[in-house]
Design an enzyme around this catalytic site. Structure first.
Site, PDB file in Angstrom:
ATOM      1  N   GLU A 170       1.421  46.763  27.509  1.00  0.00           N
ATOM      2  CA  GLU A 170       1.350  47.530  28.771  1.00  0.00           C
ATOM      3  C   GLU A 170       1.313  49.036  28.486  1.00  0.00           C
ATOM      4  O   GLU A 170       0.580  49.783  29.133  1.00  0.00           O
ATOM      5  CB  GLU A 170       2.546  47.190  29.674  1.00  0.00           C
ATOM      6  CG  GLU A 170       2.437  45.804  30.284  1.00  0.00           C
ATOM      7  CD  GLU A 170       3.202  45.647  31.591  1.00  0.00           C
ATOM      8  OE1 GLU A 170       4.320  46.175  31.680  1.00  0.00           O
ATOM      9  OE2 GLU A 170       2.661  45.003  32.513  1.00  0.00           O
ATOM     10  N   ASP A 301      19.069  40.954  31.565  1.00  0.00           N
ATOM     11  CA  ASP A 301      18.783  41.033  30.125  1.00  0.00           C
ATOM     12  C   ASP A 301      20.010  40.833  29.246  1.00  0.00           C
ATOM     13  O   ASP A 301      19.874  40.617  28.043  1.00  0.00           O
ATOM     14  CB  ASP A 301      18.150  42.389  29.790  1.00  0.00           C
ATOM     15  CG  ASP A 301      16.691  42.451  30.212  1.00  0.00           C
ATOM     16  OD1 ASP A 301      16.233  41.513  30.895  1.00  0.00           O
ATOM     17  OD2 ASP A 301      16.008  43.420  29.849  1.00  0.00           O
ATOM     18  N   GLN A 319      11.916  39.524  37.048  1.00  0.00           N
ATOM     19  CA  GLN A 319      11.769  38.390  37.958  1.00  0.00           C
ATOM     20  C   GLN A 319      13.019  37.509  37.918  1.00  0.00           C
ATOM     21  O   GLN A 319      13.612  37.171  38.947  1.00  0.00           O
ATOM     22  CB  GLN A 319      10.523  37.600  37.524  1.00  0.00           C
ATOM     23  CG  GLN A 319      10.172  36.462  38.418  1.00  0.00           C
ATOM     24  CD  GLN A 319       8.902  35.707  37.973  1.00  0.00           C
ATOM     25  OE1 GLN A 319       8.482  34.805  38.641  1.00  0.00           O
ATOM     26  NE2 GLN A 319       8.308  36.075  36.870  1.00  0.00           N
ATOM     27  N   LYS A 380      -0.598  42.776  40.199  1.00  0.00           N
ATOM     28  CA  LYS A 380       0.495  43.490  39.525  1.00  0.00           C
ATOM     29  C   LYS A 380       1.157  44.481  40.492  1.00  0.00           C
ATOM     30  O   LYS A 380       2.379  44.599  40.556  1.00  0.00           O
ATOM     31  CB  LYS A 380      -0.082  44.234  38.311  1.00  0.00           C
ATOM     32  CG  LYS A 380       0.926  45.009  37.513  1.00  0.00           C
ATOM     33  CD  LYS A 380       1.755  44.108  36.638  1.00  0.00           C
ATOM     34  CE  LYS A 380       2.738  44.877  35.792  1.00  0.00           C
ATOM     35  NZ  LYS A 380       3.585  43.979  35.022  1.00  0.00           N
TER      36      LYS A 380
HETATM   37  P1  FAD Z   1      17.983  46.810  34.103  1.00  0.00           P
HETATM   38  O1  FAD Z   1      17.041  46.724  35.234  1.00  0.00           O
HETATM   39  O2  FAD Z   1      17.510  47.387  32.828  1.00  0.00           O
HETATM   40  O3  FAD Z   1      19.250  47.641  34.612  1.00  0.00           O
HETATM   41  C1  FAD Z   1      20.386  47.912  33.831  1.00  0.00           C
HETATM   42  C2  FAD Z   1      21.138  49.061  34.494  1.00  0.00           C
HETATM   43  O4  FAD Z   1      22.389  49.235  33.841  1.00  0.00           O
HETATM   44  C3  FAD Z   1      20.406  50.401  34.409  1.00  0.00           C
HETATM   45  O5  FAD Z   1      20.439  51.042  35.655  1.00  0.00           O
HETATM   46  C4  FAD Z   1      21.217  51.181  33.378  1.00  0.00           C
HETATM   47  O6  FAD Z   1      21.192  52.574  33.592  1.00  0.00           O
HETATM   48  C5  FAD Z   1      22.610  50.616  33.598  1.00  0.00           C
HETATM   49  N1  FAD Z   1      23.466  50.723  32.427  1.00  0.00           N
HETATM   50  C6  FAD Z   1      23.198  50.290  31.179  1.00  0.00           C
HETATM   51  N2  FAD Z   1      24.237  50.524  30.361  1.00  0.00           N
HETATM   52  C7  FAD Z   1      25.178  51.143  31.112  1.00  0.00           C
HETATM   53  C8  FAD Z   1      26.496  51.615  30.843  1.00  0.00           C
HETATM   54  N3  FAD Z   1      27.041  51.525  29.632  1.00  0.00           N
HETATM   55  N4  FAD Z   1      27.188  52.170  31.861  1.00  0.00           N
HETATM   56  C9  FAD Z   1      26.653  52.272  33.098  1.00  0.00           C
HETATM   57  N5  FAD Z   1      25.429  51.827  33.420  1.00  0.00           N
HETATM   58  C10 FAD Z   1      24.708  51.268  32.439  1.00  0.00           C
HETATM   59  N6  FAD Z   1       9.827  42.112  33.557  1.00  0.00           N
HETATM   60  C11 FAD Z   1       9.093  41.455  34.482  1.00  0.00           C
HETATM   61  O7  FAD Z   1       9.592  40.512  35.127  1.00  0.00           O
HETATM   62  N7  FAD Z   1       7.786  41.803  34.725  1.00  0.00           N
HETATM   63  C12 FAD Z   1       7.186  42.847  34.107  1.00  0.00           C
HETATM   64  O8  FAD Z   1       6.020  43.144  34.355  1.00  0.00           O
HETATM   65  C13 FAD Z   1       7.943  43.589  33.153  1.00  0.00           C
HETATM   66  N8  FAD Z   1       7.406  44.673  32.544  1.00  0.00           N
HETATM   67  C14 FAD Z   1       8.171  45.431  31.717  1.00  0.00           C
HETATM   68  C15 FAD Z   1       7.624  46.598  31.181  1.00  0.00           C
HETATM   69  C16 FAD Z   1       8.373  47.405  30.355  1.00  0.00           C
HETATM   70  C17 FAD Z   1       7.782  48.666  29.818  1.00  0.00           C
HETATM   71  C18 FAD Z   1       9.717  47.036  30.047  1.00  0.00           C
HETATM   72  C19 FAD Z   1      10.559  47.919  29.143  1.00  0.00           C
HETATM   73  C20 FAD Z   1      10.273  45.868  30.556  1.00  0.00           C
HETATM   74  C21 FAD Z   1       9.510  45.056  31.400  1.00  0.00           C
HETATM   75  N9  FAD Z   1      10.040  43.894  31.970  1.00  0.00           N
HETATM   76  C22 FAD Z   1       9.294  43.178  32.879  1.00  0.00           C
HETATM   77  C23 FAD Z   1      11.421  43.450  31.670  1.00  0.00           C
HETATM   78  C24 FAD Z   1      12.379  43.921  32.770  1.00  0.00           C
HETATM   79  O9  FAD Z   1      12.233  45.292  32.985  1.00  0.00           O
HETATM   80  C25 FAD Z   1      13.818  43.596  32.425  1.00  0.00           C
HETATM   81  O10 FAD Z   1      13.916  42.234  32.132  1.00  0.00           O
HETATM   82  C26 FAD Z   1      14.731  43.963  33.613  1.00  0.00           C
HETATM   83  O11 FAD Z   1      14.761  45.356  33.784  1.00  0.00           O
HETATM   84  C27 FAD Z   1      16.152  43.429  33.413  1.00  0.00           C
HETATM   85  O12 FAD Z   1      16.904  43.724  34.550  1.00  0.00           O
HETATM   86  P2  FAD Z   1      18.466  43.963  34.433  1.00  0.00           P
HETATM   87  O13 FAD Z   1      18.994  44.019  35.830  1.00  0.00           O
HETATM   88  O14 FAD Z   1      19.075  43.020  33.478  1.00  0.00           O
HETATM   89  O15 FAD Z   1      18.606  45.404  33.735  1.00  0.00           O
END
Ligand code: FAD
Length: 406
Positions: A170, A301, A319, A380
């Site tokens: 991407e 994640d 997702q 997308k």
């Molecule tokens: P996140 O959305 O990453 O949120 C974690 C949060 O925790 C953030 O706000 C961060 O600031 C906060 N945080 C972290 N550590 C701390 C701390 N110590 N103290 C306080 N706050 C903290 N997935 C898809 O389904 N489709 C896609 O097309 C896709 N494209 C992607 C493209 C890119 C470039 C990347 C990098 C990832 C992509 N992904 C995609 C994967 C997707 O982004 C992740 O799986 C998703 O963001 C996970 O969500 P989450 O809620 O676990 O964490």
């Protein structure tokens, strides 16, 4: 009676879906809801490749946490989580401590460099708004500096992307659109620029339909990307990267920019907390609780779930994180309300995957239908808008959505 305190760590996809559902389902008399996040904004991690390449301004990929939470029901603490003391049921922040009755860990993932020497020091990552801004500015700086150098160093214009997975591809799609603009802006001959994609595995986009992968590779090659597949990166230096060449030899690729987009692990906070984990990810129970922890849910994640059909973990995706957020919220509500019966089992409902190849092209499989080109790109953008809708409703879509459909 003392109200239970629900603490949600992380305002990413998983955390915000959880909180927005909890604030709807519980009254102020039933529970205290606390959300803790590093920043006072949420960023769309799935758009970071655009901000990193400079094709989308970083302010477009973020919005205020306040704009989607109800502050009369949710206490928001802007702080960095440093540790979780599970025995004492409290979270340690850089600004103090917070106790919990129920904890939801949604801290996302971190870059994994697999111990490759020099990568942490010399490679950029695509991890958050700060890394995106830094990478975009660095690439711009390389072009600006090249333009004024008397003794021109062409390697300044070489960009290496480590990893041909989703993030790497991407980002390459955006880069391939951005570089011609940079060349124009700084009066640089495009033929001086080299963009490499270096991947250790023998294929691009593992797990993707081979026909779609072929489409993506052909498109990126046409735009100037050179693929070095089956080529492990052995190290990174201030001058570029070292890659394996054959069984025993190595080769140096000089580059002004090295981007590492090849590995994600869970959160280091999980490792530190002592919660049972594998590479900082918690293999969660079907109800999304951590093993042997009655009051800790883990999602997104930093969680790990096995897809029994193929006996491999589900890939970490927004997702799944958002779907998990819905289940976690329902399960927490059930516990808070003391409802009888088992907690809900989480079953992912995978609607498909679309990988963008720049603003104007993409590949994907949606509801079992293969898509390429403008149709995939349109899809997308719909997926991106849907993520906004799920958290902030129509007003957030209007404010932040992507409407430049082709
Ligand atoms: P996140 O959305 O990453 O949120 C974690 C949060 O925790 C953030 O706000 C961060 O600031 C906060 N945080 C972290 N550590 C701390 C701390 N110590 N103290 C306080 N706050 C903290 N997935 C898809 O389904 N489709 C896609 O097309 C896709 N494209 C992607 C493209 C890119 C470039 C990347 C990098 C990832 C992509 N992904 C995609 C994967 C997707 O982004 C992740 O799986 C998703 O963001 C996970 O969500 P989450 O809620 O676990 O964490």
């Amino acid at each position: 009676m003392r109200k239970p305190k629900i603490v949600v760590l992380g305002a990413g996809y998983g955390g915000l879906v959880t909180v927005t559902r909890l604030q709807k389902a519980l009254s102020v008399d039933e529970a205290n809801i606390v959300l803790i996040n590093k920043n006072d904004y949420h960023y769309e991690t799935t758009w970071l490749h655009e901000a990193s390449a400079g094709t989308l301004h970083h302010d477009r990929v973020r919005y205020d946490v306040d704009s989607v939470i109800n502050r009369s029901k949710v206490e928001f603490i802007r702080a960095e989580v440093q540790d979780i003391k599970i025995d004492e049921k409290k979270v340690i922040l850089n600004t103090g401590e917070v106790e919990y009755d129920y904890l939801v860990v949604a801290l996302g993932g971190e870059s994994e460099t697999f111990g490759i020497e020099g990568l942490k020091e010399h490679a950029f990552t695509i991890s958050n708004v700060n890394t995106a801004r830094q990478l975009r500015d660095h690439i711009d700086y390389q072009f600006a500096t090249y333009a004024l150098e008397e003794d021109k160093k062409d390697e300044r214009l070489t960009i290496v992307v480590g990893g041909a997975g989703f993030t790497g591809i991407e980002f390459l799609g955006e880069l391939a659109n951005r570089v011609p603009e940079l060349c124009k802006e700084y009066d640089i001959d495009y033929s001086k620029v080299r963009i490499y994609c270096v991947e250790a595995a023998p294929m691009v986009l593992p797990g993707f339909d081979p026909e779609l992968v072929k489409y993506a590779v052909a498109l990126l090659e046409k735009k100037g990307v050179e693929f070095k597949i089956g080529t492990p990166i052995k190290g990174a230096t201030p001058e570029g990267i070292i890659v394996a060449k054959g069984e025993t030899e190595t080769e140096v690729i000089k580059a002004g920019t090295v981007v590492w987009a090849a590995g994600v692990r869970g959160s280091s906070i999980i490792e530190k907390s002592g919660i049972e984990n594998m590479r900082a990810r918690v293999k969660v129970n079907p109800d999304l609780r951590a093993p042997n922890q009655e009051d800790i849910f883990v999602l997104g994640d930093c969680s790990l779930m096995i897809n029994e059909e193929i006996n491999r973990p589900y890939p970490p995706t927004a997702q799944i994180a958002m779907q998990q957020g819905e289940t976690v919220a329902r399960n927490v509500v059930k516990l808070v309300k003391g409802e009888e019966g088992d907690l809900e089992t989480f079953v992912p409902d995978l609607k498909g995957t679309v990988c963008s190849l720049g603003d104007d092209d993409a590949i994907g499989v949606v509801f079992d239908k293969k898509l390429t080109g403008t149709k995939a790109s349109f899809m997308k953008k719909m997926i991106d808008n849907r993520a906004l809708f799920m958290i902030g409703g129509p007003s957030l879509v209007l404010k932040k959505g992507k409407f430049n459909v082709l």
